[in-house]
Design a protein around this motif. Sequence first.
Motif, PDB file in Angstrom:
ATOM      1  N   ASP A 273      39.595  42.935  32.311  1.00 53.88           N
ATOM      2  CA  ASP A 273      38.536  42.941  31.284  1.00 53.88           C
ATOM      3  C   ASP A 273      37.701  41.655  31.371  1.00 53.88           C
ATOM      4  N   ARG A 274      38.413  40.521  31.544  1.00 54.80           N
ATOM      5  CA  ARG A 274      37.691  39.249  31.634  1.00 54.80           C
ATOM      6  C   ARG A 274      36.812  39.204  32.890  1.00 54.80           C
ATOM      7  N   ALA A 277      33.784  41.436  32.372  1.00 53.27           N
ATOM      8  CA  ALA A 277      32.833  40.842  31.414  1.00 53.27           C
ATOM      9  C   ALA A 277      31.941  39.809  32.102  1.00 53.27           C
ATOM     10  N   ARG A 278      32.431  39.205  33.161  1.00 55.90           N
ATOM     11  CA  ARG A 278      31.622  38.213  33.894  1.00 55.90           C
ATOM     12  C   ARG A 278      30.402  38.866  34.542  1.00 55.90           C
ATOM     13  N   ASP A 280      28.457  41.007  33.105  1.00 56.44           N
ATOM     14  CA  ASP A 280      27.403  41.294  32.123  1.00 56.44           C
ATOM     15  C   ASP A 280      26.145  40.566  32.574  1.00 56.44           C
ATOM     16  N   ARG A 290      32.610  46.610  38.911  1.00 54.14           N
ATOM     17  CA  ARG A 290      33.169  47.063  37.621  1.00 54.14           C
ATOM     18  C   ARG A 290      34.233  48.136  37.897  1.00 54.14           C
TER      19      ARG A 290
END
Length: 301
Positions: A273-274, A277-278, A280, A290
């Motif tokens: 998840d982390r 999120a990078r 984005d 992703r």
Amino acid sequence: MTDVLIDTDLAGAMAETAAAVDETLGRELPEPDGPAAQLYEAMRYGALGGGKRLRGFLVRTGARLAGADDGGALRVAAAIEMVHAYSLVHDDLPAMDDDDMRRGKPSCHVAFDEATAILAGDALLTRAFEVLADEETHPSPAIRIELVRALAEAAGGLGMVGGQMIDLSAQHEAVDFELIAVLERMKTGALIAFGCEAGAVLGDAPAALRAMLRAYGYDVGLAFQIVDDLLDVTGEEAVLGKKVGKDAAAGKATFVAALGVEGARREARSLVDRAVARLDGFGPDADALRGFGDYVLQRRS
Ligand code: GRG
């Protein structure tokens, strides 16, 4: 090649890259011929005919994101897969993990002999740097040197080999979560992080994109290793192509030993998840990265 429910575009892209990397490896590895033919045969045995080529896929995907040339990316992909193949050949030796099976076939030292497997690993490692240093990889000497430097750092004492040393020393020690995270990031994360950032090096991308890809790679790489630890407990030998249950038998320091199966699964999920999120702020060009996060969590081999 992929045996889990992932997006068909991603599955197709991974299969296409695996075929292209295999073809490049086949071309860049010496043909068995002459007095050292047995060495070349063992190098090809260790590097070809199996392997998901995930590190190569990450190189190519990062290169696309950075607008780099695909021909160069495939050569870097072949180089990283040579280093990875060397690590597997050496890791399977009796002095290390002592594994008879790899990628569904006898390990290199079983198919040949220990001395040949050691030499094949050595020659795969050194051939990787020769491929990177060749001007066919990139016309700029500065970019080629940076690729060589970054791969040496990822694969050497501060990366993969150092992680392996800690791994061997930590056997039968009390489980120390922080140490396990350090060793697994070094052993597996560093090479995967290089794979992710190599495309940015090839594309001479801004430092921010390179740093983002590297950070993504470190987190996904650690998640990948945690899932590897989980598969050693929950996986099937026939699907994995190697023995299971070895970590616990050897008293290895793994995330599963530290956190249990459910805790290790949660840790892998949170790392992915982390990592995702990078991404984005990046558009559809980053979709493959992703999707790769989900693939890492779902993989069964
Ligand atoms: C330098 C001897 C030496 C070892 C370094 C990387 C490593 C340490 C040892 C290899 C064995 C191992 C279990 C490593 C963990 C990394 C890992 C999960 C390897 C398997 O990678 P996959 O699943 O393999 O990508 P394929 O066969 O698909 O290429």
